[in-house]
Design a protein around this motif. Structure first.
Motif, PDB file in Angstrom:
ATOM      1  N   LEU A 104      -0.498  -1.605   6.302  1.00 24.78           N
ATOM      2  CA  LEU A 104      -1.379  -2.458   5.503  1.00 24.78           C
ATOM      3  C   LEU A 104      -1.391  -3.884   6.017  1.00 24.78           C
ATOM      4  O   LEU A 104      -2.428  -4.564   6.011  1.00 24.78           O
ATOM      5  CB  LEU A 104      -0.936  -2.423   4.038  1.00 24.78           C
ATOM      6  CG  LEU A 104      -1.165  -1.100   3.294  1.00 24.78           C
ATOM      7  CD1 LEU A 104      -0.475  -1.132   1.933  1.00 24.78           C
ATOM      8  CD2 LEU A 104      -2.648  -0.814   3.136  1.00 24.78           C
ATOM      9  N   ILE A 152      -8.845   0.260   4.005  1.00 21.07           N
ATOM     10  CA  ILE A 152      -7.486   0.749   4.238  1.00 21.07           C
ATOM     11  C   ILE A 152      -7.472   2.274   4.305  1.00 21.07           C
ATOM     12  O   ILE A 152      -6.513   2.863   4.796  1.00 21.07           O
ATOM     13  CB  ILE A 152      -6.522   0.241   3.147  1.00 21.07           C
ATOM     14  CG1 ILE A 152      -6.969   0.723   1.762  1.00 21.07           C
ATOM     15  CG2 ILE A 152      -6.422  -1.269   3.177  1.00 21.07           C
ATOM     16  CD1 ILE A 152      -6.016   0.335   0.645  1.00 21.07           C
ATOM     17  N   CYS A 212      -3.488  -3.701   9.525  1.00 16.98           N
ATOM     18  CA  CYS A 212      -4.817  -3.082   9.667  1.00 16.98           C
ATOM     19  C   CYS A 212      -5.957  -4.088   9.627  1.00 16.98           C
ATOM     20  O   CYS A 212      -7.032  -3.809  10.173  1.00 16.98           O
ATOM     21  CB  CYS A 212      -5.006  -2.003   8.601  1.00 16.98           C
ATOM     22  SG  CYS A 212      -5.102  -2.622   6.912  1.00 16.98           S
ATOM     23  N   ARG A 213      -5.772  -5.256   9.003  1.00 14.36           N
ATOM     24  CA  ARG A 213      -6.841  -6.259   8.929  1.00 14.36           C
ATOM     25  C   ARG A 213      -6.401  -7.600   9.504  1.00 14.36           C
ATOM     26  O   ARG A 213      -6.983  -8.639   9.190  1.00 14.36           O
ATOM     27  CB  ARG A 213      -7.280  -6.447   7.483  1.00 14.36           C
ATOM     28  CG  ARG A 213      -8.016  -5.245   6.905  1.00 14.36           C
ATOM     29  CD  ARG A 213      -8.476  -5.511   5.495  1.00 14.36           C
ATOM     30  NE  ARG A 213      -9.497  -4.570   5.065  1.00 14.36           N
ATOM     31  CZ  ARG A 213     -10.165  -4.676   3.933  1.00 14.36           C
ATOM     32  NH1 ARG A 213      -9.921  -5.680   3.105  1.00 14.36           N
ATOM     33  NH2 ARG A 213     -11.084  -3.781   3.606  1.00 14.36           N
ATOM     34  N   HIS A 231     -10.395  -4.183  -0.685  1.00 17.50           N
ATOM     35  CA  HIS A 231      -9.497  -3.423   0.173  1.00 17.50           C
ATOM     36  C   HIS A 231     -10.168  -2.148   0.686  1.00 17.50           C
ATOM     37  O   HIS A 231      -9.743  -1.582   1.699  1.00 17.50           O
ATOM     38  CB  HIS A 231      -8.216  -3.051  -0.580  1.00 17.50           C
ATOM     39  CG  HIS A 231      -7.319  -4.222  -0.835  1.00 17.50           C
ATOM     40  ND1 HIS A 231      -6.508  -4.322  -1.954  1.00 17.50           N
ATOM     41  CD2 HIS A 231      -7.099  -5.356  -0.134  1.00 17.50           C
ATOM     42  CE1 HIS A 231      -5.836  -5.441  -1.929  1.00 17.50           C
ATOM     43  NE2 HIS A 231      -6.179  -6.097  -0.830  1.00 17.50           N
TER      44      HIS A 231
END
Length: 486
Positions: free
Chosen positions: A198, A282, A201-202, A267
């Protein structure tokens, strides 16, 4: 004198009759005016009723037309889905045929995708999905990779309806059900792994998830599944419910976590930020689907797949880089893995490549043949892997597989709402084309289905895990190398 009086009387009588006649004419004129006004009001009412009938009829016609259009789009999606399922099954049959002439019985661990055993958290020991014997195979038909036909998004038409088919293997994602491991140390390691995914991932986007928030999200998912009986969300009765421990409850979909704190709607959003960076949901990195099971009453079908390991050929960088801590395996190693699987494969000298028509992706770019990992032993061709300690090498292989069992199929149906002369047909970049298709210039319907490609003794069974789910928007493909976006 008498004559004069009679004349006066006659004159008065005549005057009286004249006044009466005038009064009569005035009353009749008032009545005619009232009748005209009443007629006008009735006409207005009739016009209003007629307009209302026209509006309702026109609205019903539009609703009917929209309903027919939606039904046509659904039928087109259903038709494309049936073709995709057949293609995925045929891909598995090719692997089965390859295995029958090579590694032996698929049920022994190699062979068809999903032939491993064990539930969520399995694979930590010998014989799991991460074991080289279970994932490696010398034949490319027996592995799943970015070179498979299902991996590249495809575009087609169904009458006036444009269709985009995008398939993503769930085995490229990490299964959050590993956080339910009965071994507390294993469960805690899975929590840390989910938090790292998490967090990564961004990274570098306007929607970056911080390390502290990622920890809270991972812990919230674990608490929700471990204490499902105490959750505020309604709990459905599932075949996966355990009689021994009724506190544990498996989610039906990953989006079930969307209702929990600290999860937010963004998200699960996909698109581009202000700096034109790709932002993925996600869901592109985490899953709950890669450990399906069937009852033992289904002969010839395995009862469970692992869900512990991820596919080395398809997993995104954020997933691979988060499997182990940096002190165990550096990020440079996973970067080298990504570079290796994006190198162009040397042409086969036995084939005349010049005579073959080049394959193009949905954006018109040529698809060149890239390297894939046919076996986990092929990691030795990555220099950074040879520099690892033997214990680290074994740990890396334990988390990897080369086969995919579960597939997320997303089909988007589009009908243009602009005039043909106003539509864009040429694009300068992938980003421009993706944003145009998501700009509202099309009447769009996106449906997702998740299927388990389950092996059997005689044939492959496509088992629906999510039969039909309407999405708000079409997902973006996770790219290995961001420069490919240009």
């Amino acid at each position: 004198m008498k004559l004069q009086r009679s004349s006066i009387v006659r004159t008065r009588r005549f005057s009286h009759r004249s006044e009466s006649s005038v009064c009569g004419l005035g009353q009749r004129g008032d009545e005619r005016g009232a009748a005209l006004l009443l007629s006008f009001l009735v006409l207005i009412v009739i016009i209003a009723i007629t307009y209302q009938i026209h509006t309702v009829t026109k609205t019903d016609a539009r609703v009917t037309h929209n309903e027919i259009t939606r039904q046509q789009m659904d039928l087109a999606i259903e038709s494309a889905l049936l073709q995709v399922l057949e293609d995925l099954a045929e891909d598995a049959r090719a692997a089965q045929a390859s295995e029958s002439g090579g590694a032996g019985d698929p049920a022994a661990g190699g062979g068809l995708p999903g032939a491993g055993a064990g539930g969520a958290g399995a694979g930590a020991g010998a014989g799991g999905a991460g074991d080289p014997a279970a994932g490696g195979n010398s034949n490319a038909d027996a592995v799943d990779s970015q070179m498979d036909g299902w991996y590249t998004p495809a575009a087609t038409t169904f009458g006036d309806i444009e269709l985009r088919v995008f398939i993503r293997d769930e085995d490229s994602k990490y299964n959050v059900l590993n956080m339910l491991s009965p071994d507390e140390d294993t469960a805690q390691a899975a929590v840390e792994r989910v938090a790292r995914i998490l967090d990564a991932c961004r990274e570098g986007t306007d929607y970056d998830i911080g390390a502290s928030e990622a920890q809270d999200m991972a812990r919230a998912m674990q608490d929700h599944m471990r204490e499902r009986a105490n959750s505020e969300l309604p709990r459905p009765t599932l075949l996966s419910d355990s009689e021994e421990d009724d506190r544990i409850g498996l989610p039906l979909t990953f989006r079930e976590f969307r209702a929990l704190e600290p999860f937010r709607d963004d998200h699960f959003w996909e698109g581009y930020d202000e700096d034109e960076n790709r932002v993925h949901s996600i869901e592109a990195y985490l899953t709950v689907y890669t450990s399906p099971a069937m009852g033992e009453e289904a002969p010839g079908v395995v009862t469970a797949t692992s869900g512990f390991a991820v596919n080395l050929n398809t997993a995104p960088r954020a997933v691979l880089d988060s499997l182990l801590e940096r002190r165990e395996v550096s990020g440079r190693f996973w970067e080298a893995v990504i570079e290796y699987r994006n190198e162009e494969e040397e042409p086969d000298p036995s084939m005349d490549e010049a005579e073959l028509e080049p394959l193009l992706d949905e954006f018109g770019k040529e698809i060149f043949k890239k390297k894939i990992f046919d076996t986990l032993d092929e990691l030795d061709e990555v220099y950074e892997f040879t520099a690892l300690l033997d214990s680290a090498k074994s740990e890396v292989k334990r988390f990897l597989t080369l086969q995919s069992n579960v597939f997320e199929i997303t089909i988007t149906a589009r009908l243009p709402t602009q005039r043909e002369e106003d539509r864009l047909l040429e694009f300068r970049s992938r980003r421009e084309q993706e944003e145009y298709y998501r700009s509202g210039a099309f009447l769009e319907r996106t449906v997702r289905a998740v299927y388990w490609r389950a092996p059997g003794e005689d044939d492959v069974t496509m088992v629906p895990l999510v039969r039909w789910e309407v999405l708000e928007q079409a997902p973006l493909q996770v790219l290995d190398i961001p420069s490919d976006d240009l």
